[in-house]
Design a protein around this motif. Structure first.
Motif, PDB file in Angstrom:
ATOM      1  N   MET A 154       0.813  -1.175   0.025  1.00  0.00           N
ATOM      2  CA  MET A 154      -0.081   0.080   0.066  1.00  0.00           C
ATOM      3  C   MET A 154       0.753   1.135  -0.135  1.00  0.00           C
ATOM      4  O   MET A 154       0.349   2.094  -0.648  1.00  0.00           O
ATOM      5  CB  MET A 154      -0.776  -0.179   1.138  1.00  0.00           C
ATOM      6  CG  MET A 154      -1.954  -0.982   1.049  1.00  0.00           C
ATOM      7  SD  MET A 154      -2.514  -1.196  -0.363  1.00  0.00           S
ATOM      8  CE  MET A 154      -3.125  -3.040  -0.471  1.00  0.00           C
ATOM      9  N   GLN A 155       2.027   1.334   0.569  1.00  0.00           N
ATOM     10  CA  GLN A 155       2.803   2.579   0.567  1.00  0.00           C
ATOM     11  C   GLN A 155       3.147   2.581  -0.794  1.00  0.00           C
ATOM     12  O   GLN A 155       3.224   3.762  -1.412  1.00  0.00           O
ATOM     13  CB  GLN A 155       4.271   2.215   1.213  1.00  0.00           C
ATOM     14  CG  GLN A 155       3.892   2.343   2.768  1.00  0.00           C
ATOM     15  CD  GLN A 155       5.181   2.833   3.493  1.00  0.00           C
ATOM     16  OE1 GLN A 155       6.230   2.497   3.170  1.00  0.00           O
ATOM     17  NE2 GLN A 155       5.118   3.333   4.707  1.00  0.00           N
ATOM     18  N   HIS A 156       3.770   1.764  -1.677  1.00  0.00           N
ATOM     19  CA  HIS A 156       3.844   1.615  -3.213  1.00  0.00           C
ATOM     20  C   HIS A 156       2.851   2.289  -3.991  1.00  0.00           C
ATOM     21  O   HIS A 156       2.827   3.034  -4.719  1.00  0.00           O
ATOM     22  CB  HIS A 156       4.469   0.560  -3.656  1.00  0.00           C
ATOM     23  CG  HIS A 156       5.790  -0.032  -3.507  1.00  0.00           C
ATOM     24  ND1 HIS A 156       6.912   0.383  -4.017  1.00  0.00           N
ATOM     25  CD2 HIS A 156       6.254  -0.651  -2.301  1.00  0.00           C
ATOM     26  CE1 HIS A 156       8.133  -0.232  -3.511  1.00  0.00           C
ATOM     27  NE2 HIS A 156       7.665  -0.793  -2.598  1.00  0.00           N
ATOM     28  N   ALA A 157       1.487   1.707  -3.394  1.00  0.00           N
ATOM     29  CA  ALA A 157       0.198   2.184  -4.224  1.00  0.00           C
ATOM     30  C   ALA A 157       0.080   3.560  -4.138  1.00  0.00           C
ATOM     31  O   ALA A 157      -0.438   4.270  -4.992  1.00  0.00           O
ATOM     32  CB  ALA A 157      -0.892   1.356  -3.806  1.00  0.00           C
ATOM     33  N   VAL A 158       0.241   3.969  -2.755  1.00  0.00           N
ATOM     34  CA  VAL A 158      -0.085   5.366  -2.465  1.00  0.00           C
ATOM     35  C   VAL A 158       0.849   6.435  -3.354  1.00  0.00           C
ATOM     36  O   VAL A 158       0.223   7.362  -3.920  1.00  0.00           O
ATOM     37  CB  VAL A 158       0.006   5.960  -1.257  1.00  0.00           C
ATOM     38  CG1 VAL A 158       0.499   7.460  -0.809  1.00  0.00           C
ATOM     39  CG2 VAL A 158      -0.939   5.347  -0.042  1.00  0.00           C
ATOM     40  N   ALA A 159       2.248   5.998  -3.659  1.00  0.00           N
ATOM     41  CA  ALA A 159       2.981   6.631  -4.381  1.00  0.00           C
ATOM     42  C   ALA A 159       2.565   6.734  -5.855  1.00  0.00           C
ATOM     43  O   ALA A 159       2.684   7.648  -6.601  1.00  0.00           O
ATOM     44  CB  ALA A 159       4.349   6.182  -4.295  1.00  0.00           C
ATOM     45  N   MET A 160       1.988   5.668  -6.370  1.00  0.00           N
ATOM     46  CA  MET A 160       1.692   5.453  -7.979  1.00  0.00           C
ATOM     47  C   MET A 160       0.478   6.248  -8.018  1.00  0.00           C
ATOM     48  O   MET A 160       0.227   7.008  -9.031  1.00  0.00           O
ATOM     49  CB  MET A 160       1.515   4.071  -7.982  1.00  0.00           C
ATOM     50  CG  MET A 160       2.714   3.179  -8.128  1.00  0.00           C
ATOM     51  SD  MET A 160       2.573   1.479  -8.774  1.00  0.00           S
ATOM     52  CE  MET A 160       2.105   1.694 -10.349  1.00  0.00           C
ATOM     53  N   LEU A 161      -0.520   6.226  -6.953  1.00  0.00           N
ATOM     54  CA  LEU A 161      -1.887   6.904  -7.271  1.00  0.00           C
ATOM     55  C   LEU A 161      -1.622   8.629  -7.113  1.00  0.00           C
ATOM     56  O   LEU A 161      -2.117   9.205  -7.895  1.00  0.00           O
ATOM     57  CB  LEU A 161      -2.727   6.657  -6.153  1.00  0.00           C
ATOM     58  CG  LEU A 161      -3.495   5.223  -5.910  1.00  0.00           C
ATOM     59  CD1 LEU A 161      -3.843   4.989  -4.655  1.00  0.00           C
ATOM     60  CD2 LEU A 161      -4.206   4.874  -7.048  1.00  0.00           C
ATOM     61  N   ALA A 162      -0.558   8.854  -6.384  1.00  0.00           N
ATOM     62  CA  ALA A 162      -0.519  10.451  -6.282  1.00  0.00           C
ATOM     63  C   ALA A 162       0.132  11.010  -7.573  1.00  0.00           C
ATOM     64  O   ALA A 162       0.059  12.086  -7.801  1.00  0.00           O
ATOM     65  CB  ALA A 162       0.423  10.634  -4.931  1.00  0.00           C
TER      66      ALA A 162
END
Length: 279
Positions: A233-241
Motif C-alpha cells: 500500500m505504500q507503493h500504491a499511494v505513491a503511484m496513485l499520487a
C-alpha cells in the motif's frame, strides 16, 4: 479493460527511505538540534519548496515541532526503522528534537511548517500521521503570506492549532533489520507484486514458516501477510499520487482487480485509494 505497461519511474516507498545509492541524488545535510535549543521569532512558520532533483535529507532534528507534507507528489521520511509516507492529504508530525531523514523525488512540491515549542503544545510526543484537510491547508497557506497583519496572523495560528490533530490511521511501515528477512524486503522493494508465499520463502531461506512469522512480529509488530500488505500500500499511494490509474496500481502491487485492491487498501489505511489519486 486493457492495462498499459506500468511506468518504471521510481516511487517513494520503503526502498527509498535510506541513503541514496547513486550519484544523481542531491544530499542535504542539516544540523542536529535539541527541542527548544534555539528561540524562534514565530508561533507557526510555513514554507513551500519545489524539489527540482531527487533529494536525500540526511538525518537531522529541529528545535521546533515540524509538520511535513506535499502539495504535489509523494515522498518518504524515516525515523528509526519506520518509514512514513508524505502525500498531499496525509502528512507527518515530528516532535522537536526527534531525528529523521527523508527522500523526496524530483518534481515534488514539498511543504513544511515549524511550530515553536514554547508556544505550541505537541499534539503527540511521538511522530504521528496528520490529515491535511482543506481547511488546515488553507490556513497554512495563509501563514506563508508576508502581508498578513500581526493580529490576523495570531488568529490564523490559533485556528491551525485548534484543528491540528493526529489522524486515526497512519501511512507508515516498520522496516525489519534481521538479515533473515532482508531477501523478502528486497523482493518487495523490487516488485511489490511478488507473489512468493510464506511457505515458499521458508523453503528458500531454509527455515520454518513459524520462524519468519515470529521474526516479522518481533521486529515490526506485524505478521508476514500484514507487513506485505502494508508495504504494497505504500507503493500504491505513491503511484496513485503520480497519476497512475486504479487498474494499473492494482496490477503493480499484486491484485487482480481494482475492487480487490480497494478492499485491501481500506483494510490497511482506513480510507479509499481514491483519496490519493492525482487530480
Amino acid at each position: 479493460m486493457a492495462i498499459r505497461n506500468v511506468r518504471s519511474t521510481p516511487i517513494a516507498g520503503p526502498r527509498d527511505a535510506g541513503p541514496p545509492q547513486h550519484d544523481s541524488v542531491q544530499r542535504r545535510g542539516l544540523p542536529l538540534y535539541a527541542a527548544g535549543e534555539i528561540d524562534v521569532p514565530f508561533v507557526v512558520a510555513s514554507r513551500t519548496e519545489l524539489i527540482r532533483s531527487e533529494t536525500y535529507w540526511e538525518e537531522h532534528s529541529h528545535p521546533t515541532h515540524e509538520l511535513l507534507w506535499n502539495q504535489r507528489g509523494v515522498s518518504s521520511a524515516r525515523i528509526g526503522g519506520r518509514v512514513w509516507m508524505l502525500t498531499p492529504v496525509v502528512g507527518l508530525w515530528i516532535p522537536a528534537g526527534v531525528r529523521h531523514s527523508g527522500w523526496t523525488p524530483a518534481g515534488t512540491r514539498h511543504r513544511a511548517a515549524q511550530f515553536a515549542v514554547d508556544s505550541v503544545p505537541a499534539i503527540s510526543d511521538r511522530p504521528v500521521t496528520v490529515e491535511l484537510t482543506p481547511l488546515l491547508q488553507l490556513l497554512l497557506d495563509r501563514l506563508e503570506s508576508d502581508r498578513l497583519a500581526p493580529a490576523a496572523r495570531s488568529r490564523t495560528e490559533a485556528v491551525v492549532l485548534d484543528v491540528l490533530a493526529p489522524a486515526r490511521h497512519r501511512l507508515s511501515l516498520q522496516m525489519p533489520e534481521s538479515p533473515l528477512l532482508a531477501p523478502i524486503c528486497a523482493a518487495v522493494r523490487d516488485d511489490p507484486a511478488d507473489a512468493t508465499t510464506l511457505v515458499a520463502w521458508a523453503a528458500r531461506l531454509r527455515v520454518s514458516p513459524r520462524t519468519i512469522t515470529r521474526t516479522f512480529q518481533s521486529e515490526t509488530g506485524l505478521g508476514f501477510s500484514q507487513w506485505l500488505a502494508t508495504a504494497r500500500m505504500q507503493h500504491a499511494v505513491a503511484m496513485l499520487a503520480r497519476g497512475d490509474s486504479l487498474d494499473e496500481v492494482a496490477l503493480c502491487v499484486g491484485y487482480h482487480s481494482a475492487s480487490s485492491f480497494g478492499a485491501a487498501f481500506r483494510r490497511v489505511t482506513g480510507t479509499s485509494p481514491g483519496r490519493f489519486l492525482l487530480h
